[in-house]
Design an enzyme around this catalytic site. Structure first.
Site, PDB file in Angstrom:
ATOM      1  CD  GLU A  47      32.872  24.506  40.395  1.00 37.29           C
ATOM      2  OE1 GLU A  47      33.696  25.032  40.031  1.00 37.29           O
ATOM      3  OE2 GLU A  47      32.515  24.138  41.759  1.00 37.29           O
ATOM      4  CB  VAL A  48      33.561  18.456  34.295  1.00 33.36           C
ATOM      5  CG1 VAL A  48      33.525  18.582  32.407  1.00 33.36           C
ATOM      6  CG2 VAL A  48      34.148  17.998  35.370  1.00 33.36           C
TER       7      VAL A  48
END
Length: 449
Positions: free
Chosen positions: A141-142
């Site tokens: 989840e960048v």
């Protein structure tokens, strides 16, 4: 490996509770704990500002590993190396390392200070986990990757995309680990990799083992792979999923409204029992509200572990859960457990049931359905301290008794919580789950008196 993920950015327990928890996890079939310390790690030197006021001490970290070893649980530390780094980037000192200046979620992979900082963080964590043969580097989840000015410039000048940029950073992190820590094996979440073309993966990653991501529909199932599977993502010999750990989401996978409920003994994702990373309570990120408390999730965790051990929630698995937890029955369809229970923190389990099932209902019923309150002790009456004692006496004893009972209950609940949690967790949980309702009753009693 059957890992229980202790995500300590939410309601980190005292080590004294882990002393009770670890033997239970081992008894239920876990053989490892994946520990995401975040600000609970005792960082020192220039990194000391990352520490929570209630961070574990170095002696605590050693004690945790001794406990794990004693109960045959492998410790896998988790250090986020790209996204989910709010606990770092919220500090002014590291604000310049943000991908997007306004948001503290993700690192800018192009600033030299990012890799230098990660090396320092990884070095301190690994140094305190010399027994561990694995490390988990997160990398899920960048958010906002590719939206920063540096990233846009890099993609423009290198004819690249977000995927190649992601892989470039991860390769640098892995390069540091393989150069400095020979033999240390690395795990990472796979959600970002799923967005990258097979060709890019083939070019950048070599025999990288992947761990399933912690969310609905996640996990590295062979049927979900692209038709042109690169060798490093190939199936196991007998059509099995790739070697190494994989994931089963526990509470926290079904949305904030769902995870804050208390009494669910088994998550809806139980059917995905091939995934072997079990995630009890946590936060969604460093800034979100708490999910449920660890003692509340133990029945669910026990069911998931025994499902993995037995290949399904068989009668044998059910008997084991009931025996170990001291329960009389569990009903998956109704999401209920019956019996007093005999697991660590069971008192909190039952008290949270009382809060969720009765606190709000009983107070709102007294305040909204009592005609004497609505008719003779309204907000206007209370504001101007104007009322007829005759009418007030008709509801007074009932309201005072309700208030006394809940205050006594909450004192006991707070005492139980303080045995397991640090003051900030206790305060936050009470503020979110008790005070919104009890404060209304407190205010009424204050005005009545």
């Amino acid at each position: 490996m059957r890992l229980v993920h202790l995500d300590l950015k939410g309601a980190a327990p005292r080590v004294s509770y882990l002393e009770q928890l670890f033997p239970l996890l081992s008894q239920l079939g876990a053989n490892g704990v994946l520990i995401e310390y975040e600000d609970m790690f005792p960082f020192k030197g220039e990194l000391e500002l990352l520490r929570s006021p209630h961070a574990y001490s170095e002696e605590d970290i050693e004690r945790i590993q001794q406990l794990a070893e004693q109960h045959k649980l492998e410790v896998v530390p988790l250090v986020q190396t790209f996204g989910h780094v709010e606990f770092i980037l919220k500090h002014e000192k590291y604000q310049h390392l943000r991908e997007v200046e306004r948001f503290p979620n993700s690192f800018n992979p192009h600033t030299p200070g990012t890799l230098a900082l990660l090396r320092s963080i990884l070095a301190q964590v690994i140094e305190k986990h010399r027994r561990s043969s694995w490390i988990h580097i997160g990398a899920d989840e960048v958010f906002h990757l590719g939206e920063g000015t540096d990233s846009k410039n890099w993609m423009s000048h290198n004819k690249g995309d977000v995927g190649t940029m992601y892989l470039k950073h991860m390769k640098e992190v892995l390069g540091f680990l393989t150069a400095q820590y020979w033999g240390l094996r690395v795990l990472m979440w796979d959600d970002m990799l799923r967005k990258i073309s097979v060709g890019a993966l083939r070019g950048r990653l070599v025999r990288q083992r992947l761990q399933g991501h912690h969310g609905p529909g996640a996990g590295l199932d062979p049927a979900e792979l692209p038709p042109e599977k690169p060798p490093e993502l190939a199936e196991g010999d007998a059509g099995r999923a790739p070697a190494g750990p994989a994931a089963l989401a526990g509470h926290g996978a079904d949305g904030l409204a769902e995870v804050r409920a208390a009494g669910t003994p088994a998550p809806p994702l139980l059917a995905r029992h091939r995934r072997r990373r079990l995630s009890p309570p946590r936060r969604y990120d460093h800034y979100s509200v708490l999910c449920e408390l660890l003692p509340v999730s133990i029945p669910s965790l026990a069911i998931c572990l025994q499902t993995l051990v037995n290949g399904g929630f068989t009668e044998e698995a059910k008997r084991k859960v009931l025996d170990v937890l001291g329960l009389e029955s569990v009903q998956l369809e109704q999401s209920t457990c019956e019996g007093r229970g005999a697991f660590p923190g069971v008192e909190i389990y039952h008290m949270v049931e009382q809060v969720n099932g009765h606190l709000k209902e009983s107070i709102l019923k007294a305040l909204e359905e009592e005609s004497a309150i609505k008719g003779w002790f309204s907000r206007y009456h209370r504001k101007h301290q104007f009322g007829n004692p005759r009418n007030m006496e008709s509801f007074g004893s009932k309201v005072l008794k309700l208030h006394e009972d809940w205050e006594s209950f909450v004192r006991d609940l707070r005492a139980q919580l303080e045995r397991i949690y640090f003051p900030d967790t206790v305060e936050e949980w009470m503020e979110e789950n008790v005070n919104p309702y009890l404060d209304q009753l407190r205010d009424l009693v204050r005005d009545y008196r």
